[in-house]
Write an enzyme that holds these catalytic residues in place. Structure first.
Site, mmCIF file in Angstrom:
data_model
loop_
_atom_site.group_PDB
_atom_site.id
_atom_site.type_symbol
_atom_site.label_atom_id
_atom_site.label_comp_id
_atom_site.label_asym_id
_atom_site.label_seq_id
_atom_site.Cartn_x
_atom_site.Cartn_y
_atom_site.Cartn_z
ATOM 1 C CE1 TYR A 77 -6.566 -12.620 0.558
ATOM 2 C CE2 TYR A 77 -8.137 -11.932 1.963
ATOM 3 C CZ TYR A 77 -7.579 -12.091 0.769
ATOM 4 O OH TYR A 77 -8.648 -11.572 -0.398
ATOM 5 C CG HIS A 115 -8.284 -12.621 -3.737
ATOM 6 N ND1 HIS A 115 -7.916 -13.012 -2.491
ATOM 7 C CD2 HIS A 115 -8.146 -13.869 -4.521
ATOM 8 C CE1 HIS A 115 -7.940 -14.342 -2.720
ATOM 9 N NE2 HIS A 115 -8.056 -14.713 -3.753
HETATM 10 N N1 ACO Z 1 1.715 3.462 -10.929
HETATM 11 C C1 ACO Z 1 2.812 2.769 -10.999
HETATM 12 N N2 ACO Z 1 3.818 2.504 -9.967
HETATM 13 C C2 ACO Z 1 3.230 2.648 -8.727
HETATM 14 C C3 ACO Z 1 1.863 3.214 -8.601
HETATM 15 C C4 ACO Z 1 0.985 3.695 -9.667
HETATM 16 N N3 ACO Z 1 0.165 4.578 -9.541
HETATM 17 N N4 ACO Z 1 1.776 3.409 -7.391
HETATM 18 C C5 ACO Z 1 2.699 2.936 -6.579
HETATM 19 N N5 ACO Z 1 3.775 2.578 -7.648
HETATM 20 C C6 ACO Z 1 5.049 1.677 -7.244
HETATM 21 C C7 ACO Z 1 6.121 2.759 -7.567
HETATM 22 O O1 ACO Z 1 7.185 1.682 -7.855
HETATM 23 C C8 ACO Z 1 6.233 3.385 -6.194
HETATM 24 O O2 ACO Z 1 7.551 3.760 -6.104
HETATM 25 P P1 ACO Z 1 8.013 5.447 -6.757
HETATM 26 O O3 ACO Z 1 6.695 6.054 -6.201
HETATM 27 O O4 ACO Z 1 9.244 5.528 -5.843
HETATM 28 O O5 ACO Z 1 7.805 5.145 -8.057
HETATM 29 C C9 ACO Z 1 6.023 1.998 -5.262
HETATM 30 O O6 ACO Z 1 5.111 1.505 -5.983
HETATM 31 C C10 ACO Z 1 5.816 2.606 -3.979
HETATM 32 O O7 ACO Z 1 4.562 3.263 -3.862
HETATM 33 P P2 ACO Z 1 4.006 3.864 -2.657
HETATM 34 O O8 ACO Z 1 3.964 5.329 -2.604
HETATM 35 O O9 ACO Z 1 4.604 3.261 -1.385
HETATM 36 O O10 ACO Z 1 2.402 3.439 -2.679
HETATM 37 P P3 ACO Z 1 1.196 4.297 -2.153
HETATM 38 O O11 ACO Z 1 1.383 4.882 -0.849
HETATM 39 O O12 ACO Z 1 0.939 5.153 -3.298
HETATM 40 O O13 ACO Z 1 0.159 3.063 -1.937
HETATM 41 C C11 ACO Z 1 -1.740 1.852 -3.074
HETATM 42 C C12 ACO Z 1 -0.283 2.060 -3.032
HETATM 43 C C13 ACO Z 1 -1.797 1.258 -1.925
HETATM 44 C C14 ACO Z 1 -1.847 0.657 -4.068
HETATM 45 C C15 ACO Z 1 -2.292 2.917 -3.708
HETATM 46 O O14 ACO Z 1 -2.185 3.190 -5.196
HETATM 47 C C16 ACO Z 1 -3.880 2.730 -3.539
HETATM 48 O O15 ACO Z 1 -4.385 3.078 -2.187
HETATM 49 N N6 ACO Z 1 -4.828 2.556 -4.701
HETATM 50 C C17 ACO Z 1 -6.168 2.580 -4.391
HETATM 51 C C18 ACO Z 1 -6.650 1.223 -3.339
HETATM 52 C C19 ACO Z 1 -6.266 0.038 -4.081
HETATM 53 O O16 ACO Z 1 -6.165 -0.268 -5.050
HETATM 54 N N7 ACO Z 1 -5.839 -0.751 -3.221
HETATM 55 C C20 ACO Z 1 -5.064 -2.106 -3.608
HETATM 56 C C21 ACO Z 1 -6.154 -3.022 -3.682
HETATM 57 S S1 ACO Z 1 -5.965 -4.795 -3.427
HETATM 58 C C22 ACO Z 1 -5.990 -5.079 -1.838
HETATM 59 O O17 ACO Z 1 -6.608 -4.052 -1.138
HETATM 60 C C23 ACO Z 1 -5.613 -6.285 -0.968
#
Ligand code: ACO
Length: 172
Positions: A77, A115
């Protein structure tokens, strides 16, 4: 900042000495309060929680725990995954997630799940890119019924090896 390229990060276990880094990240990234039990479990979790460092800067983290399902299968999880805004779209989230997917496969777990709010499109896109599927939608009515938050359960099923297959894989 880094114009769409990937950045190098090292993944580090959470220990008492760097716990403040995780607390700061969680405060910035999530609106949820994490209690002291959560942090004690994280420090005890070893490989199941990782901080991502770019040079000396802590830029992201993932925290997980194992669960046993009623049928005996073990699954992972994901409690939290987050990357600081200036360091997003640079592969850091993928590095953190791949660590947990590799570990789950090595431990022959059946699935990884989490989730996520239904309105968190960035995260949903990220998880879908990594092969997660929506397996449930949960309505969560906050106590005062002012805010209604819905969550998706996203799941990635893993190939579970039989005991025979696992033994043969170990021999290779
Ligand atoms: N929009 C569309 N596609 C996306 C996005 C976005 N904003 N972010 C990532 N992706 C997809 C893309 O396909 C991307 O590949 P690309 O950049 O070559 O197009 C792929 O995912 C891989 O992206 P990463 O660079 O590895 O992801 P990142 O380091 O940006 O982390 C994360 C993604 C963790 C979701 C980040 O946006 C974040 O921290 N968000 C805020 C906190 C959050 O919402 N966390 C998840 C909550 S759920 C939980 O914690 C269980």
């Amino acid at each position: 900042m880094f114009a769409g390229q990937e950045i190098s990060v090292s993944l580090v276990n959470v220990i008492d000495e760097n716990l403040t880094q995780l607390k700061m990240l969680n405060n910035i990234l999530f609106s949820v309060h994490f209690d002291e039990k959560y942090y004690a479990d994280v420090v005890a979790s070893g490989e199941l929680t990782k901080l991502a460092y770019h040079s000396d800067t802590c830029v992201g983290a993932i925290s997980c725990h194992r669960e046993r399902k009623e049928d005996g299968a073990v699954r992972l999880y994901i409690m939290t995954l987050g990357v600081l805004e200036p360091y997003r779209r640079l592969g850091v989230g993928t590095r953190l997630m791949n660590h947990m997917l590799d570990l789950s496969s090595k431990e022959n777990m059946s699935e990884v799940y989490l989730h996520v709010h239904t309105d968190n499109e960035d995260a949903i896109n990220f998880y879908k890119k990594l092969g997660f599927e929506t397996t449930e939608r949960i309505s969560n009515y906050y106590r005062n019924a002012i805010v209604i938050k819905d969550y998706y359960v996203l799941t990635k099923r893993l190939a579970v090896l039989t005991k025979h297959e696992a033994v043969n894989t170990d021999k290779k």
